[in-house]
Design a protein around this motif. Structure first.
Motif, mmCIF file in Angstrom:
data_model
loop_
_atom_site.group_PDB
_atom_site.id
_atom_site.type_symbol
_atom_site.label_atom_id
_atom_site.label_comp_id
_atom_site.label_asym_id
_atom_site.label_seq_id
_atom_site.Cartn_x
_atom_site.Cartn_y
_atom_site.Cartn_z
ATOM 1 N N MET A 1 0.840 -1.184 0.000
ATOM 2 C CA MET A 1 0.000 0.000 0.000
ATOM 3 C C MET A 1 0.882 1.243 0.000
ATOM 4 O O MET A 1 1.908 1.281 0.659
ATOM 5 N N LEU A 2 0.434 2.252 -0.701
ATOM 6 C CA LEU A 2 1.131 3.523 -0.793
ATOM 7 C C LEU A 2 0.269 4.593 -0.122
ATOM 8 O O LEU A 2 -0.851 4.851 -0.567
ATOM 9 N N PRO A 3 0.747 5.223 0.953
ATOM 10 C CA PRO A 3 -0.041 6.289 1.577
ATOM 11 C C PRO A 3 -0.118 7.500 0.649
ATOM 12 O O PRO A 3 0.891 7.931 0.104
ATOM 13 N N LEU A 4 -1.312 8.030 0.475
ATOM 14 C CA LEU A 4 -1.538 9.219 -0.349
ATOM 15 C C LEU A 4 -2.477 10.164 0.382
ATOM 16 O O LEU A 4 -3.297 9.735 1.179
ATOM 17 N N MET A 5 -2.389 11.432 0.063
ATOM 18 C CA MET A 5 -3.359 12.414 0.537
ATOM 19 C C MET A 5 -4.266 12.684 -0.662
ATOM 20 O O MET A 5 -3.776 13.074 -1.722
ATOM 21 N N ILE A 6 -5.559 12.448 -0.509
ATOM 22 C CA ILE A 6 -6.490 12.615 -1.623
ATOM 23 C C ILE A 6 -7.504 13.702 -1.273
ATOM 24 O O ILE A 6 -8.118 13.647 -0.210
ATOM 25 N N ASP A 7 -7.668 14.649 -2.169
ATOM 26 C CA ASP A 7 -8.680 15.688 -1.997
ATOM 27 C C ASP A 7 -10.042 15.058 -2.296
ATOM 28 O O ASP A 7 -10.330 14.683 -3.431
ATOM 29 N N MET A 8 -10.880 14.945 -1.285
ATOM 30 C CA MET A 8 -12.187 14.306 -1.453
ATOM 31 C C MET A 8 -13.305 15.301 -1.712
ATOM 32 O O MET A 8 -14.453 14.899 -1.874
ATOM 33 N N LYS A 9 -12.967 16.576 -1.776
ATOM 34 C CA LYS A 9 -13.987 17.603 -1.984
ATOM 35 C C LYS A 9 -14.754 17.322 -3.279
ATOM 36 O O LYS A 9 -14.164 17.124 -4.334
ATOM 37 N N ASN A 10 -16.071 17.266 -3.153
ATOM 38 C CA ASN A 10 -17.014 17.050 -4.255
ATOM 39 C C ASN A 10 -16.904 15.678 -4.920
ATOM 40 O O ASN A 10 -17.472 15.473 -5.993
ATOM 41 N N LYS A 11 -16.182 14.750 -4.320
ATOM 42 C CA LYS A 11 -16.104 13.386 -4.858
ATOM 43 C C LYS A 11 -17.342 12.604 -4.414
ATOM 44 O O LYS A 11 -17.832 12.764 -3.297
ATOM 45 N N GLN A 12 -17.822 11.751 -5.315
ATOM 46 C CA GLN A 12 -18.979 10.912 -5.008
ATOM 47 C C GLN A 12 -18.534 9.716 -4.170
ATOM 48 O O GLN A 12 -17.679 8.948 -4.600
ATOM 49 N N VAL A 13 -19.106 9.576 -2.987
ATOM 50 C CA VAL A 13 -18.777 8.478 -2.086
ATOM 51 C C VAL A 13 -20.062 7.756 -1.718
ATOM 52 O O VAL A 13 -21.057 8.384 -1.349
ATOM 53 N N VAL A 14 -20.020 6.433 -1.806
ATOM 54 C CA VAL A 14 -21.154 5.609 -1.383
ATOM 55 C C VAL A 14 -20.697 4.763 -0.203
ATOM 56 O O VAL A 14 -19.681 4.068 -0.281
ATOM 57 N N ILE A 15 -21.439 4.857 0.875
ATOM 58 C CA ILE A 15 -21.184 4.050 2.057
ATOM 59 C C ILE A 15 -22.329 3.053 2.165
ATOM 60 O O ILE A 15 -23.494 3.457 2.257
ATOM 61 N N VAL A 16 -21.984 1.778 2.134
ATOM 62 C CA VAL A 16 -23.008 0.738 2.248
ATOM 63 C C VAL A 16 -22.950 0.219 3.676
ATOM 64 O O VAL A 16 -21.953 -0.353 4.105
ATOM 65 N N GLY A 17 -24.013 0.449 4.403
ATOM 66 C CA GLY A 17 -24.099 0.092 5.814
ATOM 67 C C GLY A 17 -24.515 1.312 6.609
ATOM 68 O O GLY A 17 -24.314 2.445 6.176
ATOM 69 N N GLY A 18 -25.080 1.077 7.783
ATOM 70 C CA GLY A 18 -25.584 2.203 8.575
ATOM 71 C C GLY A 18 -25.238 2.137 10.042
ATOM 72 O O GLY A 18 -25.882 2.786 10.861
ATOM 73 N N GLY A 19 -24.191 1.405 10.384
ATOM 74 C CA GLY A 19 -23.802 1.244 11.779
ATOM 75 C C GLY A 19 -22.670 2.163 12.206
ATOM 76 O O GLY A 19 -22.396 3.189 11.570
ATOM 77 N N LYS A 20 -21.980 1.763 13.285
ATOM 78 C CA LYS A 20 -20.929 2.595 13.887
ATOM 79 C C LYS A 20 -19.755 2.845 12.941
ATOM 80 O O LYS A 20 -19.258 3.965 12.847
ATOM 81 N N ILE A 21 -19.290 1.802 12.256
ATOM 82 C CA ILE A 21 -18.138 1.983 11.370
ATOM 83 C C ILE A 21 -18.530 2.838 10.174
ATOM 84 O O ILE A 21 -17.780 3.731 9.769
ATOM 85 N N ALA A 22 -19.702 2.602 9.625
ATOM 86 C CA ALA A 22 -20.183 3.430 8.518
ATOM 87 C C ALA A 22 -20.253 4.895 8.946
ATOM 88 O O ALA A 22 -19.845 5.788 8.193
ATOM 89 N N LEU A 23 -20.726 5.137 10.152
ATOM 90 C CA LEU A 23 -20.819 6.503 10.658
ATOM 91 C C LEU A 23 -19.443 7.132 10.832
ATOM 92 O O LEU A 23 -19.244 8.304 10.487
ATOM 93 N N ARG A 24 -18.470 6.381 11.336
ATOM 94 C CA ARG A 24 -17.107 6.916 11.480
ATOM 95 C C ARG A 24 -16.547 7.345 10.129
ATOM 96 O O ARG A 24 -15.969 8.421 9.988
ATOM 97 N N ARG A 25 -16.703 6.492 9.121
ATOM 98 C CA ARG A 25 -16.208 6.831 7.786
ATOM 99 C C ARG A 25 -16.970 8.036 7.235
ATOM 100 O O ARG A 25 -16.392 8.915 6.618
ATOM 101 N N LEU A 26 -18.274 8.067 7.463
ATOM 102 C CA LEU A 26 -19.109 9.164 6.987
ATOM 103 C C LEU A 26 -18.646 10.494 7.579
ATOM 104 O O LEU A 26 -18.485 11.482 6.851
ATOM 105 N N ARG A 27 -18.422 10.527 8.881
ATOM 106 C CA ARG A 27 -17.960 11.769 9.535
ATOM 107 C C ARG A 27 -16.652 12.258 8.912
ATOM 108 O O ARG A 27 -16.500 13.444 8.641
#
Length: 185
Positions: A1-27
């Motif tokens: 794996m290569l660590p990168l800094m990615i600008d996520m502004k205005n990127k389309q993200v889909v989170i499948v799931g609605g629990g604690k881990i999904a919420l952490r990623r969402l935040r």
């Protein structure tokens, strides 16, 4: 794996799931300005409230291929490993996928991230121990004081001023090195 800094502004993200881990990623992704869609028949109250206020989109349903087709990043965070693995198998070569229960089948891992002003660092154990990554990053973060944050902001402003100056590149580098003076940090 290569660590990168990615600008996520205005990127389309889909989170499948609605629990604690999904919420952490969402935040985390919401803070970075991503356009977020959560696909899950059920979600926790915070996700419901974000959807009700129009800050995210919530598709109250089981995931299908069409839901993830246009996403830049997909987070497979259901409590069913079979669904997460199915999602990973649906992504195209240009999409990023994080599979929370089995990082090695995705092409992206989400490290522990710490922000102190302009200083951002992350710690990963390549999925071996998220708890250890969290503990290490907290210990490292405790070593960073407000003076370093302030000095970094001052350095950034100085660097921006030098960029618009008539100094040669070599002169700018020398001035920046003197300004930074690592011995004083």
């Amino acid at each position: 794996m290569l660590p990168l800094m990615i600008d996520m502004k205005n990127k389309q993200v889909v989170i499948v799931g609605g629990g604690k881990i999904a919420l952490r990623r969402l935040r985390l992704l919401k803070e970075e300005g991503a356009h977020l869609t959560v696909v899950s028949p059920q979600v926790n109250d915070e996700i419901k409230n974000l959807a009700a206020s129009g800050k995210i989109v919530w598709k109250k349903k089981e995931v299908c291929t069409e839901d993830i087709k246009q996403a830049f990043l997909i987070i497979a965070a259901t409590n069913d490993p079979n669904i997460n693995e199915w999602i990973a198998g649906q992504v195209s070569g240009h999409q990023l996928i994080n599979v929370v229960h089995k990082a090695e089948i995705g092409n992206v891992q989400v490290p522990k991230i710490v922000k102190k002003g302009k200083l951002i660092f992350s710690v990963s154990t390549s999925g071996a121990s998220p708890l250890l990554a969290k503990e290490f990053s907290e210990k490292f973060a405790s070593l960073i004081d407000k003076d370093i944050e302030k000095k970094l902001e001052e350095y950034h402003q100085y660097r921006e001023q030098l960029k618009s100056s008539n100094l040669s590149e070599e002169e700018r580098k020398k001035a920046l090195k003197q300004k930074l003076d690592l011995d004083k940090l």
